[in-house]
Design a protein around this motif. Structure first.
Motif, PDB file in Angstrom:
ATOM      1  N   ALA A  16       0.856  -1.205   0.000  1.00 50.14           N
ATOM      2  CA  ALA A  16       0.000   0.000   0.000  1.00 50.14           C
ATOM      3  C   ALA A  16       0.882   1.241   0.000  1.00 50.14           C
ATOM      4  O   ALA A  16       0.583   2.235  -0.655  1.00 50.14           O
ATOM      5  N   PRO A  35      -4.007  10.740  -5.586  1.00 54.17           N
ATOM      6  CA  PRO A  35      -5.314  10.210  -5.998  1.00 54.17           C
ATOM      7  C   PRO A  35      -5.784   9.100  -5.060  1.00 54.17           C
ATOM      8  O   PRO A  35      -5.024   8.645  -4.205  1.00 54.17           O
ATOM      9  N   ASN A  36      -7.015   8.665  -5.222  1.00 58.75           N
ATOM     10  CA  ASN A  36      -7.525   7.577  -4.392  1.00 58.75           C
ATOM     11  C   ASN A  36      -6.650   6.341  -4.542  1.00 58.75           C
ATOM     12  O   ASN A  36      -6.201   6.022  -5.644  1.00 58.75           O
ATOM     13  N   GLY A  37      -6.373   5.697  -3.417  1.00 57.50           N
ATOM     14  CA  GLY A  37      -5.578   4.472  -3.457  1.00 57.50           C
ATOM     15  C   GLY A  37      -4.079   4.733  -3.444  1.00 57.50           C
ATOM     16  O   GLY A  37      -3.281   3.800  -3.520  1.00 57.50           O
ATOM     17  N   ALA A  38      -3.671   5.993  -3.313  1.00 58.36           N
ATOM     18  CA  ALA A  38      -2.239   6.332  -3.357  1.00 58.36           C
ATOM     19  C   ALA A  38      -1.496   5.889  -2.102  1.00 58.36           C
ATOM     20  O   ALA A  38      -0.285   5.682  -2.136  1.00 58.36           O
ATOM     21  N   GLY A  39      -2.218   5.765  -0.991  1.00 56.09           N
ATOM     22  CA  GLY A  39      -1.578   5.349   0.262  1.00 56.09           C
ATOM     23  C   GLY A  39      -1.639   6.399   1.362  1.00 56.09           C
ATOM     24  O   GLY A  39      -0.986   6.252   2.391  1.00 56.09           O
ATOM     25  N   LYS A  40      -2.463   7.401   1.178  1.00 59.63           N
ATOM     26  CA  LYS A  40      -2.551   8.484   2.173  1.00 59.63           C
ATOM     27  C   LYS A  40      -3.123   7.968   3.501  1.00 59.63           C
ATOM     28  O   LYS A  40      -2.521   8.151   4.549  1.00 59.63           O
ATOM     29  N   THR A  42      -3.411   4.939   4.607  1.00 64.31           N
ATOM     30  CA  THR A  42      -2.551   3.927   5.226  1.00 64.31           C
ATOM     31  C   THR A  42      -1.448   4.613   6.039  1.00 64.31           C
ATOM     32  O   THR A  42      -1.204   4.271   7.195  1.00 64.31           O
ATOM     33  N   ARG A  45      -2.941   6.266   9.104  1.00 65.78           N
ATOM     34  CA  ARG A  45      -3.365   5.296  10.118  1.00 65.78           C
ATOM     35  C   ARG A  45      -2.152   4.761  10.877  1.00 65.78           C
ATOM     36  O   ARG A  45      -2.223   4.503  12.082  1.00 65.78           O
TER      37      ARG A  45
END
Ligand code: ADP
Length: 316
Positions: A16, A35-40, A42, A45
């Motif tokens: 991720a 963009p969506n799914g970039a790992g922000k 994750t 968190r």
């Protein structure tokens, strides 16, 4: 205040995020953009002690997020992407509940709740159940809960998502106002948002960090070509030709007519040397009138697209 060192997180076989390293200085507002799914989410968190990294380390307010997660949580306000509010609880009851969960001492709960209610303009809705609040108010309750422990560090995952433009602008003003006093890392995929409120921006794509800089520096670094907006009164064809002939000028286009024989021109030129004094001299020498001259900054939308294209180019 926030240090991430080579953070990597795998979900099963899929990475991720990979080797993410950055730091955020005290009082800074840093935007996490991608963009969506970039790992922000994750990354956020992990920094908020919700998720363990597969490898790498991170500290928040000087404490390791893994080994000293309790100390980190005490100093941190986290606004997760999908905040689960308790829909049947009143906003006030919910805030008391979170204050208790966060270990705010009993005698301090009322002043803390009153304080965040005031800061976020929640006075009108404290008795309403959270499930009946508008999206804008729910986001404010979300930010209020993050502030209850007076955190040094705020991690906000897409705090303006789902808000209408007016609410988003209000929210941005609010966040901007907290800079200096608190260290803030916020994620967004709205480029104008980081431009509006962030001191620096981290760009992440496919789990890898692409850039970390001020919005202005990023634009400057990537912009090999400068654009200058020029309002000139003079015969259009001649003005166009005259400007095009200046050494270093790559392209001139007439953007719009203004009035009285004046037009707005956009001059693209090599960035170095600065073309502006020569533009001015040329117009004056030809006997035309210069009404305005200003540099045109590249916006983050363009920077992002360029960075992504460069990264994809280097991988193929
Ligand atoms: P962003 O916040 O930038 O949209 P995320 O950090 O949510 O990105 O996701 C990064 C990648 O990790 C995506 O490919 C996503 O599908 C994957 N991912 C995130 N959380 C999980 C999870 N709990 N299990 C499996 N894959 C996940």
């Amino acid at each position: 205040m926030i240090q991430a060192q080579s953070l990597t997180k795998y979900f099963g076989l899929l990475p991720a995020i990979q080797d993410v390293t950055f730091s955020v200085e005290p009082g800074e507002i840093v935007g996490f953009l991608g963009p969506n799914g970039a790992g922000k989410s994750t990354t956020m968190r992990i920094l908020s002690c919700v998720l363990l990294p597969t490898s790498g380390q991170a500290t928040v307010a000087g404490y390791d997020v893994h080994r000293h997660s309790l100390e980190v949580r005490r100093r941190l306000g986290y606004f997760p992407e999908n905040l689960s509010l308790y829909p049947e609880m009143s906003a006030e009851r919910y805030l008391y509940f979170v204050a208790e969960m966060k270990g705010v001492k009993k005698q301090q709960r009322r002043p803390r709740v009153d304080d965040v209610v005031e800061k976020l303009g929640l006075e009108q809705v404290t008795k309403r159940s959270v499930g009946h609040l508008s999206k804008g108010y729910r986001q404010r309750v979300g930010l209020a809960q993050a502030l209850l422990n007076e955190p040094e560090v705020l991690i906000l995952d897409e705090p303006t998502m789902g808000l209408d433009p007016e609410q988003a602008a209000e929210f941005r003003t609010l966040i901007r106002g907290m800079g200096g006093e608190r260290t803030i890392l916020l994620s967004t995929h709205t480029l104008s948002e980081v431009q509006a409120i962030c001191d620096r921006v981290i760009i992440i794509h496919h789990g890898r960090l692409l850039a970390l800089d001020t919005p202005g520096q990023l634009a400057g670094r990537l912009q090999r070509v400068s654009e200058t907006l020029l309002h000139v009164r003079g015969p259009r064809a001649e003005v166009l030709r005259g400007l095009e002939q200046i050494p270093g000028v790559l392209r001139v286009r007439e953007e719009s007519r203004i009035d009285d024989g004046a037009s707005a021109y956009v001059v693209e030129a090599e960035r170095i040397p600065d073309i502006r004094p020569i533009l001015g001299d040329t117009v004056i020498r030809a006997g035309w009138k210069i009404l305005l001259m200003s540099p045109r900054a590249m916006d983050l939308e363009e920077i992002f697209l360029r960075l992504v294209a460069e990264e994809e180019g280097s991988r193929s």
